[in-house]
Design a protein around this motif. Structure first.
Motif, mmCIF file in Angstrom:
data_model
loop_
_atom_site.group_PDB
_atom_site.id
_atom_site.type_symbol
_atom_site.label_atom_id
_atom_site.label_comp_id
_atom_site.label_asym_id
_atom_site.label_seq_id
_atom_site.Cartn_x
_atom_site.Cartn_y
_atom_site.Cartn_z
ATOM 1 N N ARG A 103 -19.556 -14.913 62.555
ATOM 2 C CA ARG A 103 -19.165 -16.165 61.870
ATOM 3 C C ARG A 103 -20.242 -16.642 60.913
ATOM 4 N NH1 ARG A 103 -17.358 -17.575 67.080
ATOM 5 N NH2 ARG A 103 -19.161 -18.963 67.376
ATOM 6 N N GLN A 104 -21.497 -16.448 61.296
ATOM 7 C CA GLN A 104 -22.593 -16.927 60.465
ATOM 8 C C GLN A 104 -22.889 -16.002 59.290
ATOM 9 O OE1 GLN A 104 -25.824 -17.383 63.255
ATOM 10 N NE2 GLN A 104 -25.224 -19.454 63.836
ATOM 11 N N GLU A 105 -22.762 -14.700 59.529
ATOM 12 C CA GLU A 105 -23.187 -13.734 58.528
ATOM 13 C C GLU A 105 -22.052 -13.196 57.657
ATOM 14 O OE1 GLU A 105 -26.270 -13.216 57.997
ATOM 15 O OE2 GLU A 105 -27.063 -14.249 59.759
ATOM 16 N N CYS A 106 -20.819 -13.294 58.130
ATOM 17 C CA CYS A 106 -19.683 -12.690 57.435
ATOM 18 C C CYS A 106 -18.709 -13.772 56.986
ATOM 19 C CB CYS A 106 -18.981 -11.676 58.343
ATOM 20 S SG CYS A 106 -20.053 -10.364 58.963
ATOM 21 N N GLU A 107 -19.050 -14.424 55.890
ATOM 22 C CA GLU A 107 -18.229 -15.528 55.403
ATOM 23 C C GLU A 107 -17.471 -15.183 54.127
ATOM 24 O OE1 GLU A 107 -20.937 -18.776 54.913
ATOM 25 O OE2 GLU A 107 -20.855 -19.340 57.040
ATOM 26 N N THR A 108 -18.066 -14.358 53.273
ATOM 27 C CA THR A 108 -17.484 -14.114 51.954
ATOM 28 C C THR A 108 -17.441 -12.620 51.622
ATOM 29 O OG1 THR A 108 -19.593 -14.190 50.754
ATOM 30 C CG2 THR A 108 -18.478 -16.310 51.173
ATOM 31 N N ALA A 137 -18.995 -11.316 49.249
ATOM 32 C CA ALA A 137 -20.372 -10.908 48.962
ATOM 33 C C ALA A 137 -21.048 -10.383 50.226
ATOM 34 C CB ALA A 137 -21.165 -12.081 48.388
ATOM 35 N N ASP A 138 -20.785 -11.021 51.365
ATOM 36 C CA ASP A 138 -21.335 -10.542 52.634
ATOM 37 C C ASP A 138 -20.762 -9.175 52.981
ATOM 38 O OD1 ASP A 138 -22.724 -12.974 52.945
ATOM 39 O OD2 ASP A 138 -20.978 -13.915 53.890
ATOM 40 N N ALA A 139 -19.470 -8.980 52.718
ATOM 41 C CA ALA A 139 -18.836 -7.687 52.995
ATOM 42 C C ALA A 139 -19.437 -6.585 52.136
ATOM 43 C CB ALA A 139 -17.335 -7.780 52.757
ATOM 44 N N ASN A 140 -19.831 -6.903 50.930
ATOM 45 C CA ASN A 140 -20.436 -5.904 50.058
ATOM 46 C C ASN A 140 -21.865 -5.571 50.473
ATOM 47 O OD1 ASN A 140 -18.096 -5.865 48.511
ATOM 48 N ND2 ASN A 140 -18.857 -7.412 47.071
ATOM 49 N N ALA A 141 -22.487 -6.474 51.250
ATOM 50 C CA ALA A 141 -23.893 -6.291 51.612
ATOM 51 C C ALA A 141 -24.089 -5.742 53.020
ATOM 52 C CB ALA A 141 -24.638 -7.622 51.487
ATOM 53 N N ARG A 142 -23.125 -6.004 53.925
ATOM 54 C CA ARG A 142 -23.306 -5.646 55.345
ATOM 55 C C ARG A 142 -22.116 -4.825 55.842
ATOM 56 N NH1 ARG A 142 -26.296 -9.666 59.057
ATOM 57 N NH2 ARG A 142 -24.803 -8.810 60.543
ATOM 58 N N ARG A 143 -22.419 -3.798 56.632
ATOM 59 C CA ARG A 143 -21.343 -2.947 57.133
ATOM 60 C C ARG A 143 -20.434 -3.663 58.109
ATOM 61 N NH1 ARG A 143 -24.552 2.799 58.031
ATOM 62 N NH2 ARG A 143 -23.880 3.757 56.070
ATOM 63 N N ASP A 144 -20.996 -4.468 59.014
ATOM 64 C CA ASP A 144 -20.136 -5.154 59.967
ATOM 65 C C ASP A 144 -19.213 -6.130 59.252
ATOM 66 O OD1 ASP A 144 -22.261 -6.842 59.324
ATOM 67 O OD2 ASP A 144 -22.731 -7.367 61.402
ATOM 68 N N CYS A 145 -19.722 -6.789 58.221
ATOM 69 C CA CYS A 145 -18.881 -7.691 57.440
ATOM 70 C C CYS A 145 -17.835 -6.910 56.651
ATOM 71 C CB CYS A 145 -19.733 -8.524 56.488
ATOM 72 S SG CYS A 145 -20.964 -9.572 57.295
ATOM 73 N N ARG A 146 -18.197 -5.692 56.217
ATOM 74 C CA ARG A 146 -17.236 -4.857 55.490
ATOM 75 C C ARG A 146 -16.075 -4.457 56.399
ATOM 76 N NH1 ARG A 146 -20.507 -0.890 53.552
ATOM 77 N NH2 ARG A 146 -21.143 -2.392 51.973
ATOM 78 N N VAL A 147 -16.381 -4.177 57.665
ATOM 79 C CA VAL A 147 -15.308 -3.882 58.605
ATOM 80 C C VAL A 147 -14.397 -5.098 58.752
ATOM 81 C CG1 VAL A 147 -14.747 -3.341 61.006
ATOM 82 C CG2 VAL A 147 -16.608 -2.127 59.871
ATOM 83 N N VAL A 148 -14.987 -6.280 58.887
ATOM 84 C CA VAL A 148 -14.186 -7.508 58.994
ATOM 85 C C VAL A 148 -13.288 -7.662 57.777
ATOM 86 C CG1 VAL A 148 -14.280 -10.031 59.034
ATOM 87 C CG2 VAL A 148 -15.841 -8.709 60.470
ATOM 88 N N ALA A 149 -13.854 -7.521 56.589
ATOM 89 C CA ALA A 149 -13.081 -7.698 55.362
ATOM 90 C C ALA A 149 -11.979 -6.656 55.246
ATOM 91 C CB ALA A 149 -14.003 -7.631 54.149
ATOM 92 N N THR A 150 -12.278 -5.416 55.628
ATOM 93 C CA THR A 150 -11.271 -4.361 55.567
ATOM 94 C C THR A 150 -10.144 -4.636 56.544
ATOM 95 O OG1 THR A 150 -13.015 -2.782 54.971
ATOM 96 C CG2 THR A 150 -10.906 -1.868 55.659
ATOM 97 N N VAL A 151 -10.487 -5.073 57.739
ATOM 98 C CA VAL A 151 -9.465 -5.453 58.728
ATOM 99 C C VAL A 151 -8.602 -6.580 58.179
ATOM 100 C CG1 VAL A 151 -9.139 -6.546 60.982
ATOM 101 C CG2 VAL A 151 -10.726 -4.627 60.750
ATOM 102 N N ASN A 152 -9.227 -7.575 57.570
ATOM 103 C CA ASN A 152 -8.465 -8.674 56.962
ATOM 104 C C ASN A 152 -7.476 -8.145 55.940
ATOM 105 O OD1 ASN A 152 -11.229 -11.111 56.784
ATOM 106 N ND2 ASN A 152 -10.003 -10.440 58.515
ATOM 107 N N SER A 153 -7.953 -7.264 55.070
ATOM 108 C CA SER A 153 -7.104 -6.727 54.012
ATOM 109 C C SER A 153 -5.975 -5.880 54.581
ATOM 110 C CB SER A 153 -7.950 -5.907 53.041
ATOM 111 O OG SER A 153 -7.160 -5.354 52.015
ATOM 112 N N LEU A 154 -6.285 -5.049 55.568
ATOM 113 C CA LEU A 154 -5.261 -4.209 56.192
ATOM 114 C C LEU A 154 -4.187 -5.061 56.851
ATOM 115 C CD1 LEU A 154 -7.680 -1.556 57.653
ATOM 116 C CD2 LEU A 154 -5.703 -0.990 56.209
ATOM 117 N N ASN A 155 -4.596 -6.102 57.552
ATOM 118 C CA ASN A 155 -3.620 -6.964 58.211
ATOM 119 C C ASN A 155 -2.741 -7.687 57.196
ATOM 120 O OD1 ASN A 155 -4.238 -6.364 60.896
ATOM 121 N ND2 ASN A 155 -5.871 -7.884 60.989
#
Length: 299
Positions: A68-73, A75-93
């Motif tokens: 919640r703290q590190e994966c907000e936008t 930009a975070d998804a482009n910088a961090r792998r765990d945030c990228r997984v979150v963003a990809t899951v969001n997009s897939l859903n």
């Protein structure tokens, strides 16, 4: 494929179980054997006997505070792998939630879990050595982001965001197959060039390509802009490199120096690339019918 920097991420779609079971298991020696076994379709419940891991009631999900703290936008998804997984899951859903009703199918959102070390699942206990996997018994996709280092360092895939996103999208493809009822073919006909297992895996690759071809059309209501940036030729090259890296022929050649198509479970590097491309170019899940394809080499 990168995310638009201002896109908002929904971390509630991913559970974070990292840190609950100690350090990572190195992929090397026996660990590499486990990784190869996982990529060749050995289910987690069978891998338990290889890992020596037993289910435990001590493992619990964290409260997700770091996500919640590190994966907000974006930009975070482009910088961090765990945030990228979150963003990809969001997009897939978002994509599958809109696409499946057009085929008279509902889309119950699958769970997604980040873990390291070891994780207990509906399919048994697994370690980081098995790589990403989908468990149909609990409708959950499991990811250790450290696998992406192994994908490049051990298996030779190119680095790049779409290479990693392809892996996530492939596991969500198995969720779609769980909904349509074809996932069981991988166990009913488990190996061989034209086996049910190979057709299941190639269809999941195709579904990953379908998502990639449609991802940039999803709008973020918070910004009124597309959630993801347009796909570049480098993005596509990275995804195809990842698909090639996990082909049966390439893995067999790297592990034993021999290629035996009679034992294939996922398809060749060329086939995996071809079916991802089929999905990407068609942008249509209906074009992913590997089960009626006379020639798996040419969709």
């Amino acid at each position: 494929m990168s995310f638009n920097q201002g896109s908002r991420l929904d971390t509630s779609q991913v559970s974070d179980r990292r840190g609950g079971m100690g350090g990572k298991i190195a992929i090397g020696g026996g660990g590499l054997i486990l990784l190869i076994a996982s990529l060749l379709g050995v289910p987690p419940e069978l891998l338990q006997s290889l890992t020596g891991a037993a289910p435990t009631s001590e493992q619990v999900a964290t409260d997700g505070q770091e996500l919640r703290q590190e994966c907000e936008t974006g930009a975070d998804a482009n910088a961090r792998r765990d945030c990228r997984v979150v963003a990809t899951v969001n997009s897939l859903n978002r994509y599958w939630g809109e696409a499946l009703p057009r085929y008279n199918l509902q889309y119950p959102v699958p769970a997604a879990v980040l873990f390291d070390g070891q994780v207990s699942t509906g399919c048994g206990s697994a370690t980081s050595a098995v790589g990403p996997f989908y468990c149909p018994r609990d409708s959950t996709a499991y990811f250790d982001v450290g696998f992406f280092d192994q994908l490049t360092d051990q298996l030779g895939a190119a680095e790049g965001p779409l290479a990693e996103e392809y892996v996530v999208a492939h596991e969500f493809g198995h969720h779609i197959q769980n909904l349509t009822g074809v996932l069981d073919y991988s166990q009913q006909d488990p190996q061989g060039q034209g086996s049910g297992a190979v057709r299941v895996e190639l269809q999941a690759d195709c579904y990953a390509g379908v998502w990639a071809g449609n991802a940039t059309e999803q709008m973020d209501p918070a910004t009124g802009e597309p959630f993801m940036q347009p796909l570049t030729s480098q993005d596509l090259s990275d995804a195809l490199s990842a698909a090639s890296a996990v082909g049966d022929d390439r893995i067999q050649s790297a592990s034993s120096g021999q290629v035996n198509p009679h034992t294939w479970t996922h398809g060749s590097s060329e086939q995996r690339q071809a079916w991802f491309s089929q999905g990407y170019e068609s942008r249509d899940p209906g074009a992913c019918d590997t089960f009626n394809a006379a020639n798996l080499d040419r969709p």
